[in-house]
Design a protein around this motif. Structure first.
Motif, PDB file in Angstrom:
ATOM      1  N   HIS A 140     -43.496   8.487   9.118  1.00  0.00           N
ATOM      2  CA  HIS A 140     -44.554   7.513   9.872  1.00  0.00           C
ATOM      3  C   HIS A 140     -45.588   8.300  10.558  1.00  0.00           C
ATOM      4  CE1 HIS A 140     -42.605   8.237  13.485  1.00  0.00           C
ATOM      5  NE2 HIS A 140     -43.656   8.313  14.103  1.00  0.00           N
ATOM      6  N   TRP A 163     -36.419   0.617   5.225  1.00  0.00           N
ATOM      7  CA  TRP A 163     -37.775  -0.310   5.659  1.00  0.00           C
ATOM      8  C   TRP A 163     -38.198  -1.582   5.424  1.00  0.00           C
ATOM      9  CZ3 TRP A 163     -42.632  -1.822   3.044  1.00  0.00           C
ATOM     10  CH2 TRP A 163     -43.417  -1.736   4.419  1.00  0.00           C
ATOM     11  N   GLN A 166     -41.784  -3.042   8.891  1.00  0.00           N
ATOM     12  CA  GLN A 166     -41.817  -2.375  10.287  1.00  0.00           C
ATOM     13  C   GLN A 166     -41.514  -0.674  10.340  1.00  0.00           C
ATOM     14  OE1 GLN A 166     -42.891  -5.227  13.279  1.00  0.00           O
ATOM     15  NE2 GLN A 166     -42.775  -3.379  14.764  1.00  0.00           N
ATOM     16  N   THR A 167     -39.896  -1.320  10.598  1.00  0.00           N
ATOM     17  CA  THR A 167     -39.427  -0.336  11.037  1.00  0.00           C
ATOM     18  C   THR A 167     -38.574   0.828   9.936  1.00  0.00           C
ATOM     19  OG1 THR A 167     -39.009  -1.049  13.236  1.00  0.00           O
ATOM     20  CG2 THR A 167     -37.219   1.164  12.890  1.00  0.00           C
ATOM     21  N   ASN A 178     -41.950   3.675  13.429  1.00  0.00           N
ATOM     22  CA  ASN A 178     -42.754   2.121  13.291  1.00  0.00           C
ATOM     23  C   ASN A 178     -43.844   2.641  12.347  1.00  0.00           C
ATOM     24  OD1 ASN A 178     -41.022   0.523  14.618  1.00  0.00           O
ATOM     25  ND2 ASN A 178     -41.961   0.470  16.341  1.00  0.00           N
ATOM     26  N   TYR A 179     -43.494   1.299  10.849  1.00  0.00           N
ATOM     27  CA  TYR A 179     -44.877   1.665  10.336  1.00  0.00           C
ATOM     28  C   TYR A 179     -45.381   0.608   9.895  1.00  0.00           C
ATOM     29  CZ  TYR A 179     -48.679   3.593   7.751  1.00  0.00           C
ATOM     30  OH  TYR A 179     -49.963   4.119   7.063  1.00  0.00           O
ATOM     31  N   TYR A 180     -46.934  -0.433   9.337  1.00  0.00           N
ATOM     32  CA  TYR A 180     -46.993  -1.297   9.078  1.00  0.00           C
ATOM     33  C   TYR A 180     -47.353  -1.527   8.290  1.00  0.00           C
ATOM     34  CZ  TYR A 180     -50.334  -1.887  12.132  1.00  0.00           C
ATOM     35  OH  TYR A 180     -51.505  -0.858  13.048  1.00  0.00           O
ATOM     36  N   ARG A 181     -48.277  -0.644   8.089  1.00  0.00           N
ATOM     37  CA  ARG A 181     -49.437  -0.325   6.916  1.00  0.00           C
ATOM     38  C   ARG A 181     -48.806  -0.674   5.429  1.00  0.00           C
ATOM     39  NH1 ARG A 181     -51.976   2.418  11.075  1.00  0.00           N
ATOM     40  NH2 ARG A 181     -53.303   1.560  12.176  1.00  0.00           N
TER      41      ARG A 181
END
Length: 186
Positions: A140, A163, A166-167, A178-181
């Motif tokens: 992330h 994944w 989001q997580t 967390n990474y939501y893009r």
């Protein structure tokens, strides 16, 4: 094993799409795509992508392979600390070593090593070696720091884990952050 094979068989068509190569249809987000797989399928995935990279010169895309572990080792070599890493772990412990390496191999240092110019239509930045740099660098953190540098070309991260949109969960065991893009590739 048939699940991973069927998912891999869809990749060439997906990354050949003009909309994928042009980052279209992503709600104005940077084109970051994640291909998650079970860590036990690492050799199958690695072999598949090695063949895809070699054959990408005949395709409408060009996979720009960046192994984060090789970048990590280049950073350590440039800082002239590679030879002392093992001794540092033995004498100071793994927590001190981790802290020292995180101070040297920063997300910004990784980004500098990932950069190249010019970005051409059809280029796809392929991030590999995510599991090999854990816990010194987290997926992330890399994604957070490269999105502005590679906004004009798709980024594809091979991720040995899960994944959920989001997580990130490396190896299905460690919460990587967390990474939501990003978007699922398949």
């Amino acid at each position: 094993m048939s699940d991973i094979i069927s998912r891999l068989e869809k990749i060439n068509d997906r990354i050949s799409e003009d909309s994928f190569l042009a980052n279209k249809g992503l709600s104005n987000e940077v084109g970051i795509h994640v291909f998650c797989y079970d860590p036990q399928d690492e050799i199958i995935v690695r072999t598949f992508f090695e063949k895809l990279i070699k054959g990408s010169t005949d395709k409408k895309y060009n996979l720009i392979d960046r192994d984060l572990y090789r970048i990590f080792m280049d950073i350590c070599d440039e800082k002239r600390i590679t030879a002392s890493i093992q001794k540092m772990e033995e004498t100071k412990g793994k927590d001190v070593l981790k802290s020292k390496l995180e101070n040297v191999a920063t997300p910004e240092a990784f980004v500098e090593k990932l950069k190249y110019e010019p970005h051409n239509y059809g280029d796809i930045l392929l991030l590999t070696g995510i599991g090999k740099v854990y816990p010194f660098m987290r997926a992330h953190k890399i994604l957070d720091n490269i999105q502005h540098v590679f906004a004009d070309i798709p980024i594809l991260m091979l991720y040995p884990g899960k994944w959920d949109g989001q997580t990130l969960e490396l190896f299905g065991k460690f919460e990587d952050g967390n990474y939501y893009r990003a978007f699922n590739l398949i």
